[in-house]
Design a protein around this motif. Structure first.
Motif, PDB file in Angstrom:
ATOM      1  N   HIS A 123      55.866  63.410  55.049  1.00 60.64           N
ATOM      2  CA  HIS A 123      57.191  63.817  54.569  1.00 60.64           C
ATOM      3  C   HIS A 123      57.093  65.292  54.202  1.00 60.64           C
ATOM      4  O   HIS A 123      56.418  65.659  53.241  1.00 60.64           O
ATOM      5  N   ARG A 124      57.743  66.157  54.986  1.00 57.00           N
ATOM      6  CA  ARG A 124      57.537  67.604  54.834  1.00 57.00           C
ATOM      7  C   ARG A 124      58.025  68.127  53.485  1.00 57.00           C
ATOM      8  O   ARG A 124      57.419  69.045  52.919  1.00 57.00           O
TER       9      ARG A 124
ATOM     10  N   ALA B 237      53.907  54.667  39.146  1.00 54.96           N
ATOM     11  CA  ALA B 237      54.667  54.368  40.354  1.00 54.96           C
ATOM     12  C   ALA B 237      55.057  55.638  41.101  1.00 54.96           C
ATOM     13  O   ALA B 237      55.113  55.641  42.330  1.00 54.96           O
ATOM     14  N   ASP B 238      55.310  56.740  40.370  1.00 51.26           N
ATOM     15  CA  ASP B 238      55.672  57.995  41.028  1.00 51.26           C
ATOM     16  C   ASP B 238      54.529  58.465  41.925  1.00 51.26           C
ATOM     17  O   ASP B 238      54.744  58.859  43.080  1.00 51.26           O
ATOM     18  N   ALA B 239      53.314  58.429  41.405  1.00 49.97           N
ATOM     19  CA  ALA B 239      52.149  58.858  42.182  1.00 49.97           C
ATOM     20  C   ALA B 239      51.949  57.954  43.393  1.00 49.97           C
ATOM     21  O   ALA B 239      51.667  58.426  44.495  1.00 49.97           O
ATOM     22  N   ALA B 240      52.126  56.663  43.209  1.00 52.32           N
ATOM     23  CA  ALA B 240      51.960  55.706  44.313  1.00 52.32           C
ATOM     24  C   ALA B 240      52.975  55.966  45.414  1.00 52.32           C
ATOM     25  O   ALA B 240      52.624  55.929  46.604  1.00 52.32           O
ATOM     26  N   ASN B 241      54.216  56.243  45.048  1.00 44.71           N
ATOM     27  CA  ASN B 241      55.257  56.504  46.046  1.00 44.71           C
ATOM     28  C   ASN B 241      54.981  57.774  46.829  1.00 44.71           C
ATOM     29  O   ASN B 241      55.189  57.825  48.042  1.00 44.71           O
ATOM     30  N   VAL B 242      54.502  58.812  46.144  1.00 50.94           N
ATOM     31  CA  VAL B 242      54.214  60.063  46.847  1.00 50.94           C
ATOM     32  C   VAL B 242      53.022  59.895  47.775  1.00 50.94           C
ATOM     33  O   VAL B 242      53.030  60.404  48.898  1.00 50.94           O
TER      34      VAL B 242
END
Length: 64
Positions: free
Chosen positions: A7-8, A53-58
């Motif tokens: 994802h750029r 969850a934020d880190a996992a999504n990224v």
């Protein structure tokens, strides 16, 4: 199967460290800086990390 593309937009904003943490820049550092104190601006220069969850999504959208 074709390769996954990263994802750029996320690739420009986040980096994954060797230990697996997701590094990010702090917000509120781009404009209207005159009313912010030196201490606040200095602390905004420091690096932040994503958690949970934020880190996992990224990590999902950055295939490296």
């Amino acid at each position: 199967m074709p390769k996954m593309k990263s994802h750029r937009g996320a690739a420009k904003r986040f980096k994954v460290t060797k230990s697996g943490k997701v590094k990010r820049a702090k917000a509120y550092r781009s404009h209207i800086l005159t009313k912010k104190s030196q201490k606040r601006k200095r602390n905004l220069r420091k690096i932040g990390y994503l958690e949970g969850a934020d880190a996992a999504n990224v990590k999902k959208i950055l295939p490296y």
